[in-house]
Design a protein around this motif. Structure first.
Motif, PDB file in Angstrom:
ATOM      1  N   VAL A 100       0.701  -1.124   0.038  1.00 52.90           N
ATOM      2  CA  VAL A 100      -0.164   0.158   0.184  1.00 52.90           C
ATOM      3  C   VAL A 100       0.632   1.309  -0.089  1.00 52.90           C
ATOM      4  CG1 VAL A 100      -2.098   0.941   0.889  1.00 52.90           C
ATOM      5  CG2 VAL A 100      -1.624  -1.393   1.478  1.00 52.90           C
ATOM      6  N   GLY A 101       1.843   1.209  -0.733  1.00 55.91           N
ATOM      7  CA  GLY A 101       2.683   2.242  -1.029  1.00 55.91           C
ATOM      8  C   GLY A 101       3.667   2.308  -2.389  1.00 55.91           C
ATOM      9  N   HIS A 102       4.410   3.299  -2.277  1.00 62.42           N
ATOM     10  CA  HIS A 102       5.600   3.558  -3.183  1.00 62.42           C
ATOM     11  C   HIS A 102       6.951   2.983  -2.718  1.00 62.42           C
ATOM     12  CE1 HIS A 102       2.837   6.005  -5.657  1.00 62.42           C
ATOM     13  NE2 HIS A 102       2.288   6.438  -4.454  1.00 62.42           N
ATOM     14  N   PRO A 103       7.393   2.021  -3.208  1.00 62.48           N
ATOM     15  CA  PRO A 103       8.717   1.536  -2.601  1.00 62.48           C
ATOM     16  C   PRO A 103      10.037   2.361  -2.905  1.00 62.48           C
ATOM     17  CG  PRO A 103       7.498  -0.334  -3.270  1.00 62.48           C
ATOM     18  CD  PRO A 103       6.865   1.033  -4.034  1.00 62.48           C
ATOM     19  N   SER A 104      10.274   2.504  -4.082  1.00 64.24           N
ATOM     20  CA  SER A 104      11.638   2.897  -4.521  1.00 64.24           C
ATOM     21  C   SER A 104      11.749   4.496  -3.997  1.00 64.24           C
ATOM     22  CB  SER A 104      11.509   2.990  -6.120  1.00 64.24           C
ATOM     23  OG  SER A 104      11.482   1.716  -6.802  1.00 64.24           O
ATOM     24  N   VAL A 105      10.929   5.366  -4.071  1.00 67.34           N
ATOM     25  CA  VAL A 105      11.029   6.792  -3.672  1.00 67.34           C
ATOM     26  C   VAL A 105      11.673   6.953  -1.954  1.00 67.34           C
ATOM     27  CG1 VAL A 105       9.498   7.665  -5.610  1.00 67.34           C
ATOM     28  CG2 VAL A 105       8.681   6.929  -3.141  1.00 67.34           C
ATOM     29  N   VAL A 139       6.600  -4.778   6.084  1.00 69.84           N
ATOM     30  CA  VAL A 139       6.101  -3.839   7.351  1.00 69.84           C
ATOM     31  C   VAL A 139       4.559  -3.395   6.713  1.00 69.84           C
ATOM     32  CG1 VAL A 139       6.275  -1.674   8.469  1.00 69.84           C
ATOM     33  CG2 VAL A 139       8.128  -3.380   8.227  1.00 69.84           C
ATOM     34  N   GLY A 140       4.510  -3.010   5.732  1.00 70.86           N
ATOM     35  CA  GLY A 140       3.159  -2.594   5.079  1.00 70.86           C
ATOM     36  C   GLY A 140       2.140  -3.474   5.137  1.00 70.86           C
ATOM     37  N   MET A 141       2.719  -4.819   4.728  1.00 69.09           N
ATOM     38  CA  MET A 141       1.704  -5.981   5.002  1.00 69.09           C
ATOM     39  C   MET A 141       1.284  -5.896   6.633  1.00 69.09           C
ATOM     40  SD  MET A 141       2.797  -8.553   2.274  1.00 69.09           S
ATOM     41  CE  MET A 141       1.583  -9.680   2.517  1.00 69.09           C
ATOM     42  N   HIS A 153       0.204   7.344   5.407  1.00 64.16           N
ATOM     43  CA  HIS A 153       0.943   7.302   4.279  1.00 64.16           C
ATOM     44  C   HIS A 153       1.960   6.193   4.483  1.00 64.16           C
ATOM     45  CE1 HIS A 153       3.012   9.558   0.568  1.00 64.16           C
ATOM     46  NE2 HIS A 153       2.330   8.229   0.193  1.00 64.16           N
ATOM     47  N   GLN A 154       1.495   4.887   3.728  1.00 64.25           N
ATOM     48  CA  GLN A 154       2.506   3.898   4.128  1.00 64.25           C
ATOM     49  C   GLN A 154       3.768   4.068   3.402  1.00 64.25           C
ATOM     50  OE1 GLN A 154      -0.698   1.624   5.156  1.00 64.25           O
ATOM     51  NE2 GLN A 154       0.191  -0.402   4.691  1.00 64.25           N
ATOM     52  N   THR A 155       3.904   4.724   2.109  1.00 67.31           N
ATOM     53  CA  THR A 155       5.174   5.128   1.530  1.00 67.31           C
ATOM     54  C   THR A 155       6.162   5.515   2.623  1.00 67.31           C
ATOM     55  OG1 THR A 155       3.976   5.668  -0.672  1.00 67.31           O
ATOM     56  CG2 THR A 155       6.096   6.466  -0.308  1.00 67.31           C
ATOM     57  N   ALA A 156       5.559   6.416   3.382  1.00 67.51           N
ATOM     58  CA  ALA A 156       6.430   7.058   4.513  1.00 67.51           C
ATOM     59  C   ALA A 156       6.706   6.233   5.849  1.00 67.51           C
ATOM     60  CB  ALA A 156       5.751   8.341   4.888  1.00 67.51           C
ATOM     61  N   THR A 157       5.398   5.780   6.425  1.00 68.28           N
ATOM     62  CA  THR A 157       5.402   4.888   7.433  1.00 68.28           C
ATOM     63  C   THR A 157       6.413   3.696   7.428  1.00 68.28           C
ATOM     64  OG1 THR A 157       3.434   4.101   7.073  1.00 68.28           O
ATOM     65  CG2 THR A 157       3.593   6.127   8.506  1.00 68.28           C
ATOM     66  N   ALA A 158       5.758   2.640   6.560  1.00 67.62           N
ATOM     67  CA  ALA A 158       6.488   1.362   6.334  1.00 67.62           C
ATOM     68  C   ALA A 158       7.935   1.539   5.367  1.00 67.62           C
ATOM     69  CB  ALA A 158       5.799   0.573   5.319  1.00 67.62           C
TER      70      ALA A 158
END
Length: 444
Positions: A100-105, A139-141, A153-158
């Motif tokens: 539920v997020g954007h990994p690479s950034v 972690v997102g999962m 915002h899971q991009t940032a938290t996870a």
């Protein structure tokens, strides 16, 4: 909610030998690195990128790592902040729907900054991308969709945990040092969905990358954190979710299974939640030659969680248009290129024909539709209605994905720059991280 297995699971990921990483995962990582370099270069002149770049340039410090659009180096943590922000500025980077997020950034800015500062080989950056992204996905999962739906915002938290694993990998932290780094970043990880549609959204990616570098560098300097700030009592997971989906997250751990291989690369310059709808509309347009003037109504059915993410009914700015089912529907049926970031300007939201079309679009949540799918019904007055559906979960053939990503990069940074990036990523094994990072600096 306690998640006692997660910290050790992350430490196990951080310690996976390079030779145990599947070839198939490496192939996807090469494409993600190429895509990240292109969207980062393309985002360097966005207002949010300039603001953060100016901030880190003014602060100065040790000249260690490159910043996109800057002709001098800055400390690794500052470079991660600036490059993470710039790479998410266009919202055109890869997505992992289980994460539920954007990994690479969140991962690559941390990995590249630390690798450049330490004069590590560029191959170490690719390893760190794979290891760090896999950690952030897990972690997102564990956090699950309820964490995202609550407003995080899971991009940032996870992503902050993945960035920490990536930085720890490049630095070479021991298991105990990595444990301290992950427990420490648990008190720094942050990011709210309230920032969507503003400069705060890409900044969330930047702070995730920066937090990861900071935590790893402090741990290397013998900073001691709590035993388990990730999944222990009153740790990050316990404080942020009511239910931890730990069993699902660790059912098939790496290296046997790299969930990163399911990453999806954006081929339209807007929120990934809109892409299945755009593809379904494109199919309908190709098959039926739809005239937008003859369309009476468009009904879109998607997973309900997207309604809180990208269903802005009356977008006022180009940024808001990137989060609007109504606007991308009007654009697609009017044959406006949704893959071109340049069209998402404020003027788009003042186009009389597009604005007049917006009330024709209705979006409904349907629990039977997965996160990656969409179903559209197009009413055409007396003519039969047109139905179309699309699911992003179906992988594109490798050659098709490669071609579309190279076309995307060409549209973003020009053919010469796109080809130079492609050559460097292809020759990754024979260059240093510093050489790879030169692709970010001003004048390259």
């Amino acid at each position: 909610m306690l998640a006692p297995r997660t910290l050790n699971g992350l430490l196990d990921i951080a310690a996976i030998p390079s030779e145990a990483i599947p070839v198939s995962a490496r192939a996807i990582a090469h494409l993600s690195l190429y895509d990240w370099l292109a969207v980062t270069r393309a985002g360097e002149d966005e207002p949010v990128a300039r603001i953060v770049r100016d901030l880190v340039a003014d602060e100065g410090g040790r000249e260690a790592a490159s910043v996109v659009g800057l002709n001098k180096k800055v400390p690794a943590r500052a470079a991660a902040l600036a490059n993470g922000t710039a790479s998410h500025a266009l919202d055109y980077d890869d997505t992992h729907f289980a994460h539920v997020g954007h990994p690479s950034v969140a991962i690559l800015p941390a990995a590249l900054a630390v690798a450049e500062a330490l004069d590590a080989p560029a191959a170490a950056v690719l390893d760190a991308l794979l290891i760090g992204a896999e950690a952030s996905i897990r972690v997102g999962m564990v956090l699950g969709r309820p964490h995202y739906d609550r407003g995080f915002h899971q991009t940032a938290t996870a992503g902050a945990f993945g960035a920490t694993v990536a930085a720890a990998r490049v630095i070479g932290l021991t298991r105990d040092e990595a444990r301290n780094a992950l427990s420490l970043v648990a008190t720094r990880a942050s990011g709210l969905k309230s920032q969507f549609g503003s400069m705060g959204k890409p900044f969330n990616a930047g702070i995730a990358a920066s937090n990861g570098v900071e935590a790893a560098e402090l741990a290397k300097r013998a900073f001691i954190s709590c035993d388990d700030g990730v999944g222990g009592p009153q740790g990050f997971i316990d404080a942020h979710v009511d239910v931890a989906f730990e069993d699902a997250a660790w059912a098939s751990p790496p290296p046997a299974t790299f969930l990163f291989e399911d990453v999806k690369h954006k081929l339209h310059a807007c929120c990934h939640g809109l892409h299945a709808t755009i593809e379904a509309l494109r199919q309908a347009q190709r098959t039926h030659g739809l005239d937008p003037a003859a369309v009476a109504a468009v009904d879109i059915r998607v997973n309900p969680r997207w309604l809180k993410v990208c269903d802005i009914k009356q977008p006022r700015t180009g940024l808001e248009a990137k989060f609007s089912y109504a606007m991308v529907t009007a654009m697609t049926l009017s044959e406006v290129d949704t893959a071109s970031d340049a069209v998402y300007a404020d003027e788009l939201c003042r186009d009389a024909a597009l604005v007049a079309f917006l009330p024709k679009v209705a979006v409904t949540g349907d629990e039977a539709i997965g996160d990656t799918g969409a179903v559209v019904r197009i009413e055409r007055g007396d003519a039969p209605a047109v139905m179309a559906r699309f699911d992003l979960a179906e992988r594109l053939p490798a050659d098709v994905l490669q071609r579309r990503l190279r076309d995307k990069a060409t549209a973003l940074v020009g053919r010469e720059a796109a080809e130079a990036l492609w050559r460097d990523v292809a020759e990754l094994e024979s260059m240093s991280a510093s050489r790879l990072a030169r692709n970010l600096r001003a004048g390259t």
